[in-house]
Design a protein around this motif. Structure first.
Motif, short mmCIF file in Angstrom:
data_model
loop_
_atom_site.label_atom_id
_atom_site.label_comp_id
_atom_site.label_asym_id
_atom_site.label_seq_id
_atom_site.Cartn_x
_atom_site.Cartn_y
_atom_site.Cartn_z
N HIS A 1 0.83 -1.21 0.00
CA HIS A 1 0.00 0.00 0.00
C HIS A 1 0.87 1.27 0.00
CE1 HIS A 1 -3.89 -1.86 0.13
NE2 HIS A 1 -3.54 -2.62 1.15
N LYS A 2 1.99 1.22 0.69
CA LYS A 2 2.90 2.37 0.66
C LYS A 2 3.45 2.58 -0.75
CE LYS A 2 4.48 2.22 5.48
NZ LYS A 2 5.63 1.98 6.39
N ARG B 1 2.01 1.64 -3.62
CA ARG B 1 0.94 2.13 -4.49
C ARG B 1 0.65 3.61 -4.25
NH1 ARG B 1 -2.50 -1.46 -7.03
NH2 ARG B 1 -3.33 0.45 -7.90
N ASN B 2 0.62 4.03 -3.00
CA ASN B 2 0.37 5.44 -2.69
C ASN B 2 1.50 6.33 -3.18
OD1 ASN B 2 -2.13 5.01 -1.47
ND2 ASN B 2 -1.22 4.62 0.54
N ARG B 3 2.74 5.85 -3.03
CA ARG B 3 3.87 6.63 -3.53
C ARG B 3 3.79 6.77 -5.06
NH1 ARG B 3 6.29 9.98 -4.86
NH2 ARG B 3 8.52 10.39 -4.90
N LYS C 1 1.07 6.76 -6.93
CA LYS C 1 -0.01 7.69 -7.29
C LYS C 1 0.47 9.14 -7.23
CE LYS C 1 -3.90 4.90 -5.61
NZ LYS C 1 -4.97 4.85 -4.58
N HIS C 2 1.17 9.47 -6.14
CA HIS C 2 1.67 10.85 -5.99
C HIS C 2 2.72 11.15 -7.05
CE1 HIS C 2 -0.57 11.68 -2.38
NE2 HIS C 2 -0.08 10.63 -1.77
N GLN D 1 -4.71 10.10 -9.04
CA GLN D 1 -4.59 9.61 -7.67
C GLN D 1 -5.86 8.91 -7.17
OE1 GLN D 1 -2.06 12.36 -5.01
NE2 GLN D 1 -2.80 13.74 -6.61
N GLN E 1 -8.76 10.03 -6.33
CA GLN E 1 -9.39 10.67 -5.17
C GLN E 1 -10.91 10.56 -5.29
OE1 GLN E 1 -7.86 14.67 -5.03
NE2 GLN E 1 -5.76 14.01 -4.66
#
Length: 201
Positions: A88-89, A91-93, A95-96, A124, A126
């Protein structure tokens, strides 16, 4: 056909920028006997799928699908812990990172801040499940995965993991996305796995 962008030259310049960035991907994928940088091919498949699914998609969404994986290889999975939190870290990195790079390229070709911000929000994902365009992007992502990448993925992983991935993918999609997914021409073995996953979903 998709609606004409407000400035066609600017739109085409942005697409070129995205594709030029992705053309430096060291990973290669062969399709119909032609070798492509992996993320160039992915981006083209995303655009084609959006055109099929939603030919009236907004300019922002057309741009977002094209840059959704831009320079993805620059942040490899193995740089993060090989567990669920690490995934998850990562994937989030990503996206940003994709949003930041896309914003820079859109600014270079003259897009206004409001549209850049919209593309970044879409990339992202959102407000997923609350924003119809974000949900449409998710449908396209899932359809491209199922059509082009899932059969190979299924052949390389245990059935239990494959079934779990199908169920998770299905939960991300809209009813219309489900309908389109069931129309995909998948190999018989893959279709059987989909059927098994949906029976237990």
């Amino acid at each position: 056909m998709s609606p004409m962008p407000t400035d066609l030259q600017r739109f085409e310049a942005a697409i070129r920028k995205f594709d030029e960035a992705n053309s430096t991907d060291p990973n290669v994928e062969v399709a119909d006997g032609i070798a492509y940088p992996k993320e160039v091919l992915y981006a083209q498949r995303m655009s084609a799928c959006l055109q099929e699914v939603a030919p009236q998609a907004s300019e922002a969404l057309q741009l977002a699908v094209r840059c959704q994986h831009i320079w993805r290889w620059a942040i490899p999975r193995h740089d993060f812990a090989m567990d669920r939190p690490g995934y998850h870290k990562w994937r989030n990195r990503l996206k940003h990172y994709h949003a930041e790079l896309a914003g820079q390229l859109l600014q270079e070709v003259g897009y206004e801040p409001a549209l850049i911000a919209r593309v970044q929000a879409l990339v992202q994902k959102q407000q997923l499940q609350h924003d119809p365009e974000v949900q449409l992007l998710e449908d396209v992502i899932c359809l491209v995965f199922l059509r082009y990448y899932f059969p190979n993925f299924a052949a390389q992983h245990p059935e239990e993991k494959v079934v779990d991935i199908i169920q998770k993918t299905w939960r991300k999609m809209t009813p219309h996305g489900h309908e389109l997914a069931l129309q995909l021409d998948l190999p018989p073995a893959t279709q059987a796995l989909v059927a098994k996953a949906l029976a237990g979903n």
